[in-house]
Design an enzyme around this catalytic site. Structure first.
Site, mmCIF file in Angstrom:
data_model
loop_
_atom_site.group_PDB
_atom_site.id
_atom_site.type_symbol
_atom_site.label_atom_id
_atom_site.label_comp_id
_atom_site.label_asym_id
_atom_site.label_seq_id
_atom_site.Cartn_x
_atom_site.Cartn_y
_atom_site.Cartn_z
ATOM 1 C CG HIS A 79 44.872 45.882 40.922
ATOM 2 N ND1 HIS A 79 43.738 45.695 41.675
ATOM 3 C CD2 HIS A 79 45.110 47.216 40.942
ATOM 4 C CE1 HIS A 79 43.317 46.860 42.136
ATOM 5 N NE2 HIS A 79 44.123 47.801 41.698
ATOM 6 C CE LYS A 84 44.180 38.731 39.982
ATOM 7 N NZ LYS A 84 43.999 40.189 40.058
ATOM 8 C CE1 TYR A 132 41.177 38.105 42.912
ATOM 9 C CE2 TYR A 132 39.057 39.062 43.495
ATOM 10 C CZ TYR A 132 40.447 39.086 43.536
ATOM 11 O OH TYR A 132 41.084 40.091 44.220
ATOM 12 C CG ASP A 145 42.955 51.034 41.609
ATOM 13 O OD1 ASP A 145 44.010 50.366 41.700
ATOM 14 O OD2 ASP A 145 41.840 50.567 41.862
#
Length: 181
Positions: free
Chosen positions: A62, A71, A131, A168
Site C-alpha cells: 500500500h 511510516k 505504526y 490486495d
C-alpha cells in the site's frame, strides 16, 4: 537507539536500548529529538494506527500517491515480515525492496519514508502492529501494488497461499502503477 540503514539506505532499522530485569522491561520506542538528530526525520507524525491480523495474512503493498505517508512500524504482539518497496523513479533503488522481521520480542522498528509502498506478512499465530504516519489516511489517494509482482520479486518465504483482501488481490503491477517522481 541504534539506527542501521538497510540495503535501501533511506529505509532504517531502529533498535531501542532495552532495560530489563525480573519485573519486565522498559524502552523508549519514540523520541522525536533522537530521530531528528540521528536520522534527520523532519516530518511530524500525525496519526497512529493499530492493526491485528492472523497468521499468513499478507497486507499490502500500500501507498498513497498524494499525501504520501512516512511510516514508523513496530510489532507489539507476534511477528511479521515487513516490506518496503521504493516507488521513487528518481531513486537508484526504484522498484527494489527491503524486508525485515519485526516482532514483539526483538522490539525493532522500521522507518519507511514517503515514496515507498508498504506491506507485511504475519508469521506468528497472530500479530499486532502499531505504526505512526507522517500524513493522514486518504482513501481516495490509496494505491496498491500486487504483492507477488515478479518485477519486484519479493521473497515472502511462503509455505502456503497468503490470506489477502479483495483490494490486495486487485493490486497493480509496478509497470502499470502510479509512482512518484
Amino acid at each position: 537507539m541504534k539506527i542501521t540503514p538497510t540495503k535501501i539506505p533511506d529505509v532504517l532499522l531502529i533498535e531501542p536500548k532495552i532495560f530489563s530485569d525480573e519485573r519486565g522491561f522498559f524502552y523508549e520506542s519514540y523520541n522525536q529529538k533522537t530521530l531528528f538528530n540521528q536520522v534527520n526525520i523532519t516530518q511530524h507524525f500525525v496519526q497512529d494506527n493499530h492493526s491485528r491480523s492472523v497468521k499468513n495474512v499478507l497486507r499490502g503493498l500500500h501507498y498513497q500517491i498524494n499525501q504520501p505517508q512516512g511510516k514508523l512500524i513496530k510489532a507489539i504482539l507476534g511477528e511479521i515480515f515487513d516490506v518496503a518497496v521504493d516507488l521513487r523513479t528518481s531513486s537508484q533503488y526504484f522498484g527494489q525492496w527491503v524486508g525485515v522481521n519485526l516482532s514483539a520480542e526483538n522490539k525493532q522498528q522500521l522507518w519507511i519514508p514517503p515514496g515507498f509502498a508498504h506491506g507485511f506478512l504475519v508469521l506468528s499465530d497472530y500479530a499486532e502492529i502499531l505504526y505512526k504516519t507522517t500524513d493522514f489516511y486518504a482513501p481516495e489517494h490509496e494505491r496498491t501494488i500486487i504483492w507477488n509482482d515478479p518485477e519486484i520479486g519479493i521473497n515472502w518465504s511462503l509455505t502456503e497461499s497468503p490470506i489477502l483482501s479483495a483490494k490486495d488481490q486487485a493490486g497493480k503491477y509496478l509497470k502499470s502503477a502510479e509512482v512518484y517522481p
